[in-house]
Write an enzyme that holds these catalytic residues in place. Structure first.
Site, PDB file in Angstrom:
ATOM      1  N   SER A   1      -8.065  -3.170  -2.577  1.00  0.00           N
ATOM      2  CA  SER A   1      -8.843  -1.927  -2.504  1.00  0.00           C
ATOM      3  C   SER A   1      -9.971  -1.910  -3.526  1.00  0.00           C
ATOM      4  CB  SER A   1      -7.919  -0.721  -2.720  1.00  0.00           C
ATOM      5  OG  SER A   1      -7.052  -0.555  -1.619  1.00  0.00           O
TER       6      SER A   1
ATOM      7  N   GLN B   1      -0.958   1.999  -6.035  1.00  0.00           N
ATOM      8  CA  GLN B   1      -2.401   2.094  -5.798  1.00  0.00           C
ATOM      9  C   GLN B   1      -3.211   1.531  -6.958  1.00  0.00           C
ATOM     10  OE1 GLN B   1      -3.126   6.218  -4.943  1.00  0.00           O
ATOM     11  NE2 GLN B   1      -2.907   5.948  -2.739  1.00  0.00           N
TER      12      GLN B   1
ATOM     13  N   ARG C   1       0.849  -1.196   0.000  1.00  0.00           N
ATOM     14  CA  ARG C   1       0.000   0.000   0.000  1.00  0.00           C
ATOM     15  C   ARG C   1       0.880   1.240   0.000  1.00  0.00           C
ATOM     16  NH1 ARG C   1      -5.858  -0.756   2.846  1.00  0.00           N
ATOM     17  NH2 ARG C   1      -6.629  -2.089   1.177  1.00  0.00           N
TER      18      ARG C   1
ATOM     19  N   ASP D   1      -3.711  -2.315  -6.774  1.00  0.00           N
ATOM     20  CA  ASP D   1      -4.191  -2.847  -5.497  1.00  0.00           C
ATOM     21  C   ASP D   1      -5.574  -3.490  -5.641  1.00  0.00           C
ATOM     22  OD1 ASP D   1      -4.846  -3.374  -2.893  1.00  0.00           O
ATOM     23  OD2 ASP D   1      -4.489  -1.349  -2.146  1.00  0.00           O
TER      24      ASP D   1
ATOM     25  N   TYR E   1      -3.410  -0.103   7.746  1.00  0.00           N
ATOM     26  CA  TYR E   1      -4.262  -1.025   8.494  1.00  0.00           C
ATOM     27  C   TYR E   1      -4.115  -0.767   9.998  1.00  0.00           C
ATOM     28  CZ  TYR E   1      -4.755  -3.877   4.254  1.00  0.00           C
ATOM     29  OH  TYR E   1      -5.039  -4.332   2.994  1.00  0.00           O
TER      30      TYR E   1
END
Length: 368
Positions: A133, A127, A122, A130, A229
Site C-alpha cells: 500500500s 495496515q 490486509r 503494508d 482485491y
C-alpha cells in the site's frame, strides 16, 4: 538484537529498507543496528546520518551480514547474497515469491526465517506494515507525473490571451491504493478524471475524489475477494469489462492501469485494438507491467509507440522517488519489527495472523 541494513543491488533500485529516523528508534529500544556503507546514499541518507542515529557502518556486505540476527532489505537477495546470510537469521524483504523458488529453497537450507513483505495480510492491525500500500501510493502519484510530462498538451483548463485551453482527460483502471492516488494527483493537476473498477465499493471512493465512475454491469460486491482485491473474472464477465473499457478509453488523453490479482498474472484489460482507437499523443502508463501488464502491448521497462500512442511499461516507480518511498517503507518495516520483538528478542509466532501469513521459510522448511 543485531539488525543489519544492506545496500540494494537490484537494477533501478534506489530505496533503503530503514532510514535513520527508524534506526534511531530501534537503537533507543536497545538493538544494535549495522548499516552497510552507502546503503542509503541513493535515497539521500548518508552514512553520517546513520551514525548520528546510533548505527555503526560496515564497509561491505559481508561485514554487515556477519553476526546479524535480522537482515532488512527492500528487494530479495541474489544467489551470492544468500550465501552471506548467517545460519538461523531472519530476512525481511520483498521476495516476489512466485519467481523466487530457488532463492527461497537456498535460504531454507541456511535455516533462515524469511518474511515476505508483500504477504502482509490486509487486516486493520497490519495496515501500518503494508509495504504494497505505501509503495503503491508512490507509484500512483509518479505515474501521473510521467504521463503529464509525455502528453503534448496541458492537463488543466486554462484561460489565456490566446484563447481557452480545454483540460485533458485522465482515466484510471483499478481503484486500489495506486489507482486512487493517481486519480487524486490527476485531479490536483487539473485533468478531468474518471475511474473504473469491478468492485462495487470502489465507486464511492472514485467519486469522493471528484472523478466520474465508469459504470458497468460487471460491477458488484461479489467481485471483491480477500484483502479487498478483485477476484478473477469469468470469460463472460471479462468480455463485458473489456467492452466497457473500450467504449470509454478512446476519448482519453492519459490512462493509468493498476489492476492486479494477488498471486496471478495481471488481468488484460487494454487490448491492442483499444490502443489503436486512442488519439495520437495519448499515453498509457501500465503499473501492472511487472506482473505481465494490463495492456496487451506492454513491455516491462520500455515505452512502445503505437500509431502515436505511447505505452509505458512502468518498472519500479517507487524507486524513482527514493527519499519518501524509503521513509514509508522504513516505517512499515519498523512497525513489523516492533510487532515481532518480545522482551528484546525476535519471536516468530507462526500462529500469529500477521507473522504466519508472511513466513516463507522457518527452521529449515519451506512453507507452502
Amino acid at each position: 538484537m543485531r539488525i543489519c541494513v544492506v545496500a540494494e543491488t537490484a537494477p533501478r533500485e534506489h530505496r533503503v529498507a530503514l532510514v535513520p529516523d527508524s534506526v534511531a528508534k530501534l537503537v533507543k529500544a536497545g538493538h544494535e543496528v549495522v548499516v552497510q556503507a552507502g546503503a542509503g546514499a541513493a535515497a539521500y541518507h548518508d552514512d553520517a546520518a546513520y551514525v548520528a542515529a546510533g548505527a555503526s557502518i560496515a564497509p561491505d556486505a559481508g561485514t554487515a551480514h556477519a553476526g546479524a540476527q535480522v537482515i532488512c532489505r527492500v528487494q530479495r537477495p541474489t544467489d551470492a547474497e544468500v550465501a552471506l546470510v548467517p545460519e538461523g537469521a531472519t530476512l525481511i524483504a520483498m521476495m516476489a515469491p512466485a519467481s523466487a523458488a530457488s532463492i527461497v529453497a537456498a535460504l531454507a537450507a541456511r535455516k533462515a526465517t524469511v518474511l515476505a513483505l508483500e504477504l502482509v495480510p490486509r487486516i486493520t492491525r497490519a495496515q501500518s506494515m503494508d509495504v504494497l500500500s505505501s509503495q503503491a501510493t508512490v507509484a500512483g502519484y509518479k505515474a501521473v507525473l510521467i504521463a503529464a510530462s509525455m502528453i503534448p498538451r496541458f492537463l488543466p483548463m486554462l484561460t489565456t490571451a490566446a484563447g481557452s485551453i480545454t483540460p485533458a482527460r485522465a482515466f484510471v483502471i483499478g481503484a486500489g491504493v495506486a489507482g486512487l492516488q493517481a486519480l487524486a494527483t490527476a485531479r490536483r493537476l487539473g485533468a478531468v478524471t474518471s475511474g473504473f473498477d469491478v468492485r462495487a465499493a470502489a465507486a464511492e471512493q472514485v467519486k469522493s475524489l471528484g472523478a466520474t465512475f465508469v459504470q458497468s454491469d460487471v460491477v458488484s460486491a461479489a467481485a471483491e475477494g480477500t484483502g479487498g482485491y478483485a477476484k478473477a473474472q469469468s470469460d463472460d464477465e471479462a468480455a463485458r469489462t473489456l467492452a466497457t473499457i473500450a467504449k470509454h478509453i478512446k476519448d482519453q488523453d492519459l490512462v493509468i492501469s493498476t489492476a492486479a490479482i494477488p498471486g496471478r498474472a495481471a488481468p488484460r484489460l487494454i487490448t491492442a485494438d483499444m490502443v489503436r482507437s486512442m488519439r495520437p499523443g495519448s499515453v498509457i502508463i501500465d503499473l501492472a507491467a511487472e506482473t505481465g501488464g494490463n495492456c496487451e502491448l506492454t513491455v516491462l521497462g520500455e515505452t512502445i509507440d503505437v500509431n502515436g500512442v505511447m505505452v509505458v511499461g512502468a518498472a519500479n516507480l517507487p524507486a524513482t522517488l527514493p527519499t519518501h518511498a524509503s521513509q514509508m517503507f522504513s516505517r512499515n518495516v519498523l512497525t513489523l519489527l516492533q510487532h515481532l520483538v518480545k522482551d528484546g528478542a525476535l519471536a516468530v509466532d507462526l500462529d500469529d495472523e500477521i507473522t504466519g501469513a508472511m513466513t516463507l521459510t522457518h527452521n529449515g522448511q519451506v512453507r507452502s
